[in-house]
Design a protein around this motif. Structure first.
Motif, PDB file in Angstrom:
ATOM      1  N   GLY A 112       0.804  -1.218   0.000  1.00  0.00           N
ATOM      2  CA  GLY A 112       0.000   0.000   0.000  1.00  0.00           C
ATOM      3  C   GLY A 112       0.833   1.262   0.000  1.00  0.00           C
ATOM      4  N   MET A 113       1.943   1.245  -0.734  1.00  0.00           N
ATOM      5  CA  MET A 113       2.856   2.377  -0.756  1.00  0.00           C
ATOM      6  C   MET A 113       2.905   2.982  -2.149  1.00  0.00           C
ATOM      7  N   LEU A 114       3.470   4.177  -2.245  1.00  0.00           N
ATOM      8  CA  LEU A 114       3.694   4.810  -3.538  1.00  0.00           C
ATOM      9  C   LEU A 114       5.131   4.552  -3.975  1.00  0.00           C
ATOM     10  N   PHE A 115       5.406   4.848  -5.242  1.00  0.00           N
ATOM     11  CA  PHE A 115       6.761   4.678  -5.770  1.00  0.00           C
ATOM     12  C   PHE A 115       7.184   5.951  -6.493  1.00  0.00           C
ATOM     13  N   LEU A 116       8.365   6.407  -6.162  1.00  0.00           N
ATOM     14  CA  LEU A 116       8.966   7.536  -6.865  1.00  0.00           C
ATOM     15  C   LEU A 116      10.206   7.030  -7.580  1.00  0.00           C
ATOM     16  N   ASP A 117      10.174   7.090  -8.908  1.00  0.00           N
ATOM     17  CA  ASP A 117      11.343   6.698  -9.691  1.00  0.00           C
ATOM     18  C   ASP A 117      12.328   7.866  -9.676  1.00  0.00           C
ATOM     19  N   SER A 118      13.513   7.616  -9.138  1.00  0.00           N
ATOM     20  CA  SER A 118      14.517   8.681  -9.088  1.00  0.00           C
ATOM     21  C   SER A 118      15.053   9.028 -10.466  1.00  0.00           C
ATOM     22  N   VAL A 119      14.845   8.135 -11.426  1.00  0.00           N
ATOM     23  CA  VAL A 119      15.264   8.349 -12.823  1.00  0.00           C
ATOM     24  C   VAL A 119      16.759   8.666 -12.878  1.00  0.00           C
TER      25      VAL A 119
END
Length: 320
Positions: free
Chosen positions: A213-220
């Motif tokens: 139940g978490m979000l994901f941030l792609d650091s790219v």
């Protein structure tokens, strides 16, 4: 003579029987037929039953189901910082990586917020440090180590996710890291120039992020990273970093990079930038953050920008 006596006896017997009523007299007329038996009474004719509309009792309904308790919201909404109303203004989210294991962590936490702070899972005293940051109005991310081109744990830290490990090993490492950072809304990758190019590994990360139940941030950290597309395909609320504030130390000034962030936000409506706890980066943010509102921007935690990007109701953020 004998015949005459027999006839007299018979006649006498018949006469005596008749006199006694035991035997009917034999005459030339036939005996009357017995009276016919009375016919049985006719069966009652069934009468039509009057059809009436039954009286329906009011249904016993269960009590009204209460609204879903906030504690049942997924962690990324439950632990999010409630965003300020944008009112049509462009918004900016600032993420600071590599926290918890540097002496500049306290200085970063002291910055005005809301910022989103990404914590190393191997850092000491994480509950204490994350709580201090939350008290300052900052949001928490897990900064997950992932395999880089250098292939060195001196860059990634211990137990990074690697493409040459069995899936169950990577999954165990990821779960251990998630458990280490309390009240994190999600995770972003630390390094990962090798790991984030691998669809199988990024699909594993996305599936577990969704389950948690978490979000994901792609650091790219590289072009064509598979982190964001795999997350979105798995139904994870996700976004990508737009710009690093300090991509190479000394190459660009932090203020120049912040000007680029402002341009992206004005053009698209929101922007996400990642910086690191370097002295010059913190100096630049300390000078820039107090004037954000005067420039016509709203500072949001990254959860709000992710929700905005994915068209998710902002009112559910920070509802714990």
């Amino acid at each position: 003579m004998t015949m005459m006596l027999r006839r007299g006896v018979v006649a006498g017997l018949i006469g005596g029987a008749a006199a006694l009523g035991a035997v009917p007299l034999l005459t030339s007329s036939p005996a009357p037929a017995p009276a016919p038996a009375a016919p049985p009474p006719p069966a009652p004719v069934p009468q039509p039953v009057a059809l009436t509309t039954p009286v329906l009792q009011p249904a016993v309904l269960p009590p009204t189901v209460p609204a879903r308790p906030a504690t049942l919201l997924p962690p990324w909404r439950r632990y999010a910082i409630s965003p300020a109303a944008a009112e049509g203004k462009p918004v900016i989210s600032i993420v600071i990586d590599d926290l918890g294991a540097t002496r500049l962590t306290e200085r970063t936490v002291a910055l005005p917020g809301p910022l989103t702070l990404a914590w190393f899972p191997f850092a000491p005293r994480l509950p204490e440090q994350v709580a201090a940051a939350a008290a300052r109005g900052h949001e928490a991310l897990l900064h997950m180590p992932m395999q880089s081109f250098s292939n060195s744990t001196s860059q990634t830290g211990p137990d990074p996710l690697r493409i040459d490990l069995r899936p169950e090993v990577n999954l165990a490492r990821l779960r251990t890291a998630i458990a280490a950072v309390p009240e994190a809304v999600g995770l972003n990758n630390h390094m990962g120039s090798v790991a984030t190019r691998d669809p199988a590994l990024m699909s594993l990360v996305a599936a577990e992020t969704h389950r948690q139940g978490m979000l994901f941030l792609d650091s790219v950290v590289i072009p064509h990273s598979q982190g964001l597309p795999c997350a979105l395909q798995a139904g994870v609320p996700a976004a990508g970093n737009d710009i690093f504030l300090d991509p190479v130390k000394g190459t660009y000034s932090v203020m120049e990079q912040l000007a680029r962030v402002e341009h992206i936000a004005r053009h698209r409506g929101y922007a996400i930038a990642i910086g690191h706890p370097h002295p010059k980066t913190l100096d630049g943010l300390a000078a820039w953050l107090p004037g954000v509102a005067a420039k016509g921007f709203v500072l949001w935690p990254v959860s709000a920008s992710v929700a905005f990007r994915n068209r998710i109701d902002l009112s559910t953020l920070g509802s714990a």
